[in-house]
Design a protein around this motif. Sequence first.
Motif: not given
Length: 76
Positions: A6-31
């Motif tokens: 019935d609807a498409e759900w999207y959870v948004d956050a600032p790009v810098g915050m999303r990158a930091a979360r991914i880096m912390r969770r997955n051990g990735l570089t910023r790039a």
Amino acid sequence: LWRMADAEWYVDAPVGMRAARIMRRNGLTRAQALARIEAQQGMRRLGSLPLVTLVNDGERPLLPQLHAALDGIVKN
């Protein structure tokens, strides 16, 4: 599968915050994190469903946003 929704759900956050979360969770570089975010941008808006956006920026509480969105869906 999106045709059954019935609807498409999207959870948004600032790009810098999303990158930091991914880096912390997955051990990735910023790039690497930014490349992952960029690759996911094309995944938005797969259909013509109403878009429900929740903002997960650490400032706006998620539960009131979720309740308001669910109330809107239930009323429609």
